[in-house]
Design a protein around this motif. Structure first.
Motif: not given
Length: 381
Positions: A143-146, A162-166, A219-221, A357-359
């Motif tokens: 999700l962070v990569a996209i 906003d992150v959505l998980e359906v 938290m990653d963001f 995220a480091a790559f």
């Protein structure tokens, strides 16, 4: 050529093994778990189709036995598919045997500091010139990569994500605690105070009601993409329909905290008994039907306001039939497979402990697409 050890035999193993045997950089796959018979079934199913497959029994509670297994198999890369509580144990074992490491979950993210847990071993991996990639699953890494790729290509500035998980999880309906990133800082809020109803802009997700939830992606963001001031994660939540008589019982004085001796060796208070009873009545949720996840990015491009929805979908029923697991785990499997392919080919190569995220984000998104999971993009007017 790499020897790859997979710790754990489950649905993700079933997904990645037949795809790994065809990787040119993989010479051998070792599948190890407490139940060696399950590993042997996979070996019989996929042996002779590329890389050599061997199996072993492993009990991570037995340190000496595990070290002996590692000394015999001598892997170059260890993929940890065991519960996150074993992450640090397996990372130490990887260091001891001189292997790189990858897993699909961030251990201890709930404590609010990603620079603990797995990341506490950064110096040890760096000194050993070995790499550990942690949290290489759908949430947070894919999700962070996209999001990173879209933010770079489609936006000049970003106000919120906003992150959505359906229908991937049911959320934690027993707790109303949640958090989000607001103006660059973590803010703890009530989950039920922040809901999101998806309209026709969200295609097959329309009509879904989602609830705010604390999440590793949030938290990653905060830690790795601090330039996004506002981040929230919304998930499906099952609303309990059963009646709760706790308040009425309290008013009647029937939920005392004073223990009652039931046998010479056992005492329990009425309140504790009631809580245990209610917990025992909860049923395990089996997710079914269409599902998916995505991100909504709001910002500006060339002076114009813009909102973009990037998402991917799946089917819990088909996934359960083919892999005996919910679709959320299949999405994790795609991400882990992508990470393994990048490690085996040498395109991910750093000494230390990192998240994806480091790559380069494009490299990871492309590898996930090659594994069979592609995201679509929709502009929201």
């Amino acid at each position: 050529m790499k020897k790859v050890l997979i710790l754990g035999c489950n649905g993700i193993t079933e997904f990645i093994v037949p795809r790994m045997v065809d990787m040119p950089a993989v010479s051998e796959i070792i599948i190890a778990s407490e139940d060696k018979a399950e590993c042997d079934e996979l070996r019989k199913k996929y042996q002779g189709k590329g890389a050599r497959i061997t199996t072993a029994r492993v009990d991570l509670e037995n340190e000496q036995g595990t070290k002996m297994m590692l000394s015999i198999t001598n892997p170059d890369i260890i993929i940890s598919l065991v519960p996150p509580k074993f992450s640090l144990t397996v990372m130490k074992l990887a260091l001891g045997t001189g292997a790189d490491y990858i897993d699909g979950a961030l251990y201890g993210w709930e404590d609010g500091d990603l620079l603990s847990g797995q990341f506490s071993m950064f110096g040890e991996f760096r000194s050993a010139a070995k790499m550990a990639v942690v949290g290489c699953g759908m949430n947070p890494s894919y999700l962070v990569a996209i999001a990173r790729a879209a933010m770079r290509d489609d936006f000049d500035s970003v106000d919120s994500v906003d992150v959505l998980e359906v229908n991937l999880t049911e959320g934690d309906s027993s707790s109303d605690d949640a958090f989000m990133i607001q103006d660059g800082k973590r803010v703890d809020v009530s989950s039920s105070s922040k809901t999101l109803d998806l309209d026709d802009n969200f295609g097959e997700f329309s009509g879904s009601r989602l609830y705010l939830q604390g999440s590793p992606v949030t938290m990653d963001f905060l830690k790795e993409i601090p330039g996004v001031p506002n981040v929230r994660c919304f998930v499906t939540r099952k609303v309990e329909e059963e009646e709760d008589f706790t308040e009425e019982l309290n008013k009647l004085g029937m939920l005392s905290e004073v223990p009652v001796k039931l046998t010479p060796d056992f005492s329990i208070s009425p309140k504790e008994f009631w809580e245990k009873y209610r917990e025992s009545m909860k049923k395990e949720t089996v997710l079914s039907g269409r599902c998916g996840a995505g991100i909504v990015i709001t910002g500006r491009q060339k002076g114009e306001d813009k909102t973009e929805f990037i998402y991917f979908t799946g089917d819990n029923d088909k996934c359960a039939e083919e892999y005996k697991m919910p679709c959320a785990r299949l999405f994790d499997a795609h991400a882990i497979l992508a990470g393994v392919s990048l490690m085996c080919s040498g395109r991910w190569l750093k000494a230390g402990v990192f998240t994806p995220a480091a790559f380069d984000a494009d490299m990871f998104v492309s590898a996930v697409r090659t594994s069979g999971l592609a995201a679509e993009t929709r502009i929201i007017e």
